[in-house]
Design a protein around this motif. Structure first.
Motif, mmCIF file in Angstrom:
data_model
loop_
_atom_site.group_PDB
_atom_site.id
_atom_site.type_symbol
_atom_site.label_atom_id
_atom_site.label_comp_id
_atom_site.label_asym_id
_atom_site.label_seq_id
_atom_site.Cartn_x
_atom_site.Cartn_y
_atom_site.Cartn_z
ATOM 1 N N VAL A 157 -76.660 97.889 -19.694
ATOM 2 C CA VAL A 157 -76.880 99.276 -20.118
ATOM 3 C C VAL A 157 -76.734 99.384 -21.630
ATOM 4 C CG1 VAL A 157 -75.976 101.624 -20.024
ATOM 5 C CG2 VAL A 157 -76.150 100.303 -17.950
ATOM 6 N N ALA A 158 -75.718 98.720 -22.167
ATOM 7 C CA ALA A 158 -75.472 98.796 -23.605
ATOM 8 C C ALA A 158 -76.667 98.276 -24.397
ATOM 9 C CB ALA A 158 -74.213 98.000 -23.967
ATOM 10 N N VAL A 159 -77.338 97.229 -23.894
ATOM 11 C CA VAL A 159 -78.519 96.703 -24.587
ATOM 12 C C VAL A 159 -79.584 97.785 -24.708
ATOM 13 C CG1 VAL A 159 -80.354 94.978 -24.532
ATOM 14 C CG2 VAL A 159 -78.050 94.352 -23.800
ATOM 15 N N ALA A 160 -79.893 98.449 -23.592
ATOM 16 C CA ALA A 160 -80.939 99.469 -23.603
ATOM 17 C C ALA A 160 -80.543 100.681 -24.426
ATOM 18 C CB ALA A 160 -81.261 99.892 -22.167
ATOM 19 N N ILE A 161 -79.295 101.125 -24.286
ATOM 20 C CA ILE A 161 -78.854 102.321 -24.992
ATOM 21 C C ILE A 161 -78.834 102.093 -26.498
ATOM 22 C CG2 ILE A 161 -76.881 103.834 -25.383
ATOM 23 C CD1 ILE A 161 -78.198 104.541 -22.841
ATOM 24 N N VAL A 162 -78.276 100.969 -26.932
ATOM 25 C CA VAL A 162 -78.196 100.705 -28.368
ATOM 26 C C VAL A 162 -79.582 100.466 -28.943
ATOM 27 C CG1 VAL A 162 -77.248 99.168 -30.126
ATOM 28 C CG2 VAL A 162 -75.851 99.835 -28.187
ATOM 29 N N ALA A 163 -80.458 99.765 -28.210
ATOM 30 C CA ALA A 163 -81.828 99.563 -28.689
ATOM 31 C C ALA A 163 -82.549 100.900 -28.853
ATOM 32 C CB ALA A 163 -82.591 98.661 -27.721
ATOM 33 N N GLN A 164 -82.357 101.800 -27.888
ATOM 34 C CA GLN A 164 -82.973 103.121 -27.999
ATOM 35 C C GLN A 164 -82.415 103.898 -29.179
ATOM 36 O OE1 GLN A 164 -81.230 106.208 -26.941
ATOM 37 N NE2 GLN A 164 -82.983 107.475 -27.476
ATOM 38 N N ALA A 165 -81.108 103.760 -29.424
ATOM 39 C CA ALA A 165 -80.506 104.451 -30.560
ATOM 40 C C ALA A 165 -81.045 103.920 -31.880
ATOM 41 C CB ALA A 165 -78.984 104.297 -30.509
ATOM 42 N N ASN A 193 -75.700 91.149 -32.301
ATOM 43 C CA ASN A 193 -74.388 90.552 -32.043
ATOM 44 C C ASN A 193 -73.325 91.648 -32.147
ATOM 45 O OD1 ASN A 193 -72.324 88.678 -31.672
ATOM 46 N ND2 ASN A 193 -72.149 88.257 -33.863
ATOM 47 N N PRO A 194 -72.678 91.995 -31.038
ATOM 48 C CA PRO A 194 -72.515 91.205 -29.821
ATOM 49 C C PRO A 194 -73.376 91.659 -28.637
ATOM 50 C CG PRO A 194 -70.866 92.882 -29.835
ATOM 51 C CD PRO A 194 -71.710 93.114 -31.068
ATOM 52 N N VAL A 195 -74.071 92.792 -28.754
ATOM 53 C CA VAL A 195 -74.661 93.395 -27.563
ATOM 54 C C VAL A 195 -75.644 92.450 -26.894
ATOM 55 C CG1 VAL A 195 -76.046 95.310 -26.712
ATOM 56 C CG2 VAL A 195 -74.300 95.725 -28.441
ATOM 57 N N TRP A 196 -76.601 91.915 -27.676
ATOM 58 C CA TRP A 196 -77.623 91.040 -27.103
ATOM 59 C C TRP A 196 -77.056 89.670 -26.751
ATOM 60 C CZ3 TRP A 196 -82.842 91.899 -26.026
ATOM 61 C CH2 TRP A 196 -83.592 90.762 -25.696
ATOM 62 N N THR A 197 -76.338 89.062 -27.678
ATOM 63 C CA THR A 197 -75.883 87.689 -27.482
ATOM 64 C C THR A 197 -74.909 87.539 -26.322
ATOM 65 O OG1 THR A 197 -74.146 88.030 -29.136
ATOM 66 C CG2 THR A 197 -76.231 87.099 -29.901
ATOM 67 N N SER A 198 -74.168 88.587 -25.988
ATOM 68 C CA SER A 198 -73.183 88.480 -24.910
ATOM 69 C C SER A 198 -73.687 89.027 -23.585
ATOM 70 C CB SER A 198 -71.900 89.218 -25.308
ATOM 71 O OG SER A 198 -72.152 90.591 -25.489
ATOM 72 N N SER A 199 -74.896 89.579 -23.556
ATOM 73 C CA SER A 199 -75.392 90.201 -22.324
ATOM 74 C C SER A 199 -76.655 89.564 -21.782
ATOM 75 C CB SER A 199 -75.654 91.704 -22.568
ATOM 76 O OG SER A 199 -74.502 92.366 -23.013
ATOM 77 N N VAL A 200 -77.588 89.218 -22.656
ATOM 78 C CA VAL A 200 -78.890 88.695 -22.223
ATOM 79 C C VAL A 200 -78.823 87.177 -22.245
ATOM 80 C CG1 VAL A 200 -81.371 88.685 -22.648
ATOM 81 C CG2 VAL A 200 -80.030 90.742 -23.139
ATOM 82 N N ASN A 201 -78.595 86.592 -21.074
ATOM 83 C CA ASN A 201 -78.425 85.147 -20.972
ATOM 84 C C ASN A 201 -79.534 84.468 -20.184
ATOM 85 O OD1 ASN A 201 -75.830 85.390 -22.253
ATOM 86 N ND2 ASN A 201 -75.023 86.102 -20.289
ATOM 87 N N ALA A 202 -80.438 85.243 -19.589
ATOM 88 C CA ALA A 202 -81.487 84.679 -18.740
ATOM 89 C C ALA A 202 -82.679 85.629 -18.733
ATOM 90 C CB ALA A 202 -80.962 84.453 -17.317
ATOM 91 N N PRO A 203 -83.860 85.129 -18.308
ATOM 92 C CA PRO A 203 -85.032 86.024 -18.237
ATOM 93 C C PRO A 203 -84.798 87.266 -17.392
ATOM 94 C CG PRO A 203 -85.716 83.743 -18.008
ATOM 95 C CD PRO A 203 -84.215 83.738 -17.991
ATOM 96 N N GLY A 204 -84.043 87.133 -16.312
ATOM 97 C CA GLY A 204 -83.756 88.291 -15.472
ATOM 98 C C GLY A 204 -82.979 89.365 -16.219
ATOM 99 N N ASP A 205 -82.017 88.929 -17.058
ATOM 100 C CA ASP A 205 -81.255 89.892 -17.856
ATOM 101 C C ASP A 205 -82.173 90.645 -18.812
ATOM 102 O OD1 ASP A 205 -78.963 88.979 -16.621
ATOM 103 O OD2 ASP A 205 -78.498 87.550 -18.224
ATOM 104 N N PHE A 206 -83.068 89.909 -19.454
ATOM 105 C CA PHE A 206 -84.001 90.558 -20.371
ATOM 106 C C PHE A 206 -84.896 91.548 -19.622
ATOM 107 C CE2 PHE A 206 -88.223 90.646 -22.398
ATOM 108 C CZ PHE A 206 -87.865 91.255 -23.595
ATOM 109 N N GLY A 207 -85.329 91.172 -18.412
ATOM 110 C CA GLY A 207 -86.169 92.071 -17.619
ATOM 111 C C GLY A 207 -85.450 93.363 -17.266
ATOM 112 N N VAL A 208 -84.188 93.242 -16.849
ATOM 113 C CA VAL A 208 -83.408 94.441 -16.522
ATOM 114 C C VAL A 208 -83.245 95.327 -17.753
ATOM 115 C CG1 VAL A 208 -81.132 95.269 -15.827
ATOM 116 C CG2 VAL A 208 -82.190 93.372 -14.599
ATOM 117 N N ALA A 209 -82.892 94.730 -18.887
ATOM 118 C CA ALA A 209 -82.718 95.505 -20.120
ATOM 119 C C ALA A 209 -84.027 96.157 -20.556
ATOM 120 C CB ALA A 209 -82.184 94.601 -21.230
ATOM 121 N N LEU A 210 -85.143 95.442 -20.389
ATOM 122 C CA LEU A 210 -86.441 95.984 -20.774
ATOM 123 C C LEU A 210 -86.809 97.195 -19.921
ATOM 124 C CD1 LEU A 210 -88.919 95.594 -22.600
ATOM 125 C CD2 LEU A 210 -89.889 94.133 -20.814
#
Length: 474
Positions: free
Chosen positions: A194-202, A424-441
């Motif tokens: 969630v933090a990845v999407a929220i911070v990216a949107q911000a 860093n740290p939102v992306w580097t500590s959360s998106v570790n696999a293609p599935g994670d990137f898909g969920v965040a996207l």
């Protein structure tokens, strides 16, 4: 003290937030919210309009009042602090959508329904809180309570609006420790996404509104580079200061002229100077006291106070400041930090109540409920102090071209600060696999394209995190 308003009537333009005049639509909800979606304190701007309209739809008297362009005269009768507390408590349990939606709810409640102040006075109040560091919506609510029921009313307004979400996050902090197994691990991982999407949107929304030209975009890039190559707190403060200096040099423009209606604020210039002195003494003195080997409680309070005092441009800017203060020294792990930040998106009220969660889970004492209280007091105090100190001087200060230029530079710098944090740290500590990137996207698309409320995004992300973990185990 007097407030300057404007007399633009129903003009609906889309001028940038840096001009200090955020109100171009007197009495017209849609136009007002459309302009506010590019607000400098708008971490949840996408989706706020839907959440706000839903609340109006479920409240017939409010909806009926907003159909007309005419708002009744202001009610000058003072209210008791208890009434102020109850009104803001109702808002504290229902105001989803972030600061921009909060400002919309406040306008509906206090300008349209209760007529505690008029449109132009409220507009100038919002302009001041946009300019200052700290949580804008909480500062607006504090000021309304101050005008309505004095200093006790101001504290009642803050408590009513803040405590519901703070209590919810403290309960989450205690409950998160019992989440085990694949489902619990997946839930926490979903909250981190969630933090990845929220911070990216911000970052996306703030960059478009606060960096519309080459000068401010360059300031943002320079600030991001400073943070990426140096994660110290001194680098963060230096990036903000350099942004202000660069704005003074590159972003000068003629500020708006304040004319029209005036309203008195019960804060004298002497009281304002005293409060400003307290603000700066604490900001400069607490690090000295900490360095002398003070108690752990003073150290924690200093970390919260420093973070709250340096938040320019939106509630999400507190993320890198709090991470530097709590994750870097090892008081809180990155996983715990981001899980709590994700949970903070699901509760109503101000984002700054994330400090209650941190105060609960922090490793050194005091923690638990006492730590939560210390965190809340420490992170909100600087914003409220500087608000009280600035109120008597705002009418003349806002006319200065230099002040407006510094504000533009600082706002651009915090965009870069938040952009660096997105990596860093939102992306580097959360998106570790293609599935994670898909969920965040998917979450990012829900926020920016479909404009769904953040609460729905949190639920979908939690389910997605659980599903990814179960699939990995299978």
């Amino acid at each position: 003290m007097k407030w300057g308003g404007n007399d633009k009537g129903h003009e609906c333009t889309n001028r940038g937030p840096e001009n200090g005049d955020l109100w171009h639509a007197v009495g017209r909800r849609e136009c007002y919210l459309a302009n506010q979606l590019v607000d400098t304190h708008d971490p949840f701007g996408i989706g706020a309009l839907i959440g706000y309209k839903f609340a109006l739809w479920t409240n017939k008297p409010i909806q009926t009042a907003m159909v007309t362009d005419k708002i009744a005269p202001v009610s000058r009768q003072a209210d008791s602090p208890l009434e102020v507390l109850l009104v803001f408590f109702k808002l504290g349990v229902s105001c989803f959508g972030g600061p921009i939606a909060h400002i919309g709810y406040f306008r509906e409640e206090f300008v349209v329904r209760r007529r505690w102040l008029d449109e132009q006075a409220y507009g100038d109040l919002v302009a001041l809180c946009q300019f200052l560091p700290g949580p804008a919506s909480s500062q607006v609510g504090f000021s309304i309570g101050l005008m309505r029921a004095g200093y006790i009313g101001a504290l009642a307004a803050w408590a009513g609006f803040t405590l519901p979400s703070a209590i919810a996050l403290v309960l989450f902090a205690y409950g998160a420790s019992f989440l085990g197994g694949p489902a619990g691990t997946g839930l926490l991982h979903g909250l981190k996404l969630v933090a990845v999407a929220i911070v990216a949107q911000a970052v996306w929304g703030m960059a478009r509104s606060l960096c519309p030209d080459r000068e401010r975009a360059s300031i943002a890039v320079a600030a991001a580079l400073i943070i990426l190559f140096s994660t110290s707190s001194a680098a963060q403060i230096g990036a903000i200061v350099l942004g202000g200096l660069a704005g003074l040099w590159l972003c000068r423009a003629t500020p708006p002229t304040a004319t029209g209606h005036h309203i008195a604020i019960p804060v004298s210039r002497t009281a304002g100077l005293v409060v400003l002195t307290i603000f700066f003494v604490l900001l400069g003195g607490l690090p000295i006291v900490r360095s002398l080997g003070s108690s752990q409680g003073v150290t924690l309070f200093e970390a919260f106070y420093r973070s709250g005092a340096l938040v320019f441009g939106g509630g999400h800017v507190v993320l890198p400041l709090l991470r530097q203060a709590f994750v870097t020294p090892g008081w809180v792990s990155d996983n715990t930090f981001l899980a709590g930040y994700g949970a903070a998106q699901a509760v109503p009220g101000p984002l700054f109540t994330f400090a209650a969660y941190l105060g609960t889970v922090v490793t050194p004492s005091p923690h638990g409920v006492l730590g939560a209280a210390l965190g809340l007091f420490g992170i909100f105090l600087p914003g409220l102090l500087i608000l009280l100190g600035t109120l008597p001087f705002w009418d003349s200060f806002r006319k200065r071209a230099g002040a407006q230029a510094i504000k533009r530079g600082v706002n651009a710098a915090v965009v870069g600060l938040l952009g660096a944090t997105l990596y860093n740290p939102v992306w580097t500590s959360s998106v570790n696999a293609p599935g994670d990137f898909g969920v965040a996207l998917v979450r990012f698309a829900l926020l920016t394209v479909w404009r769904v409320p953040p609460l729905f995004v949190v639920i979908v992300s939690a389910v997605g995190g659980v599903a990814l973990t179960l699939l990995a185990k299978g």
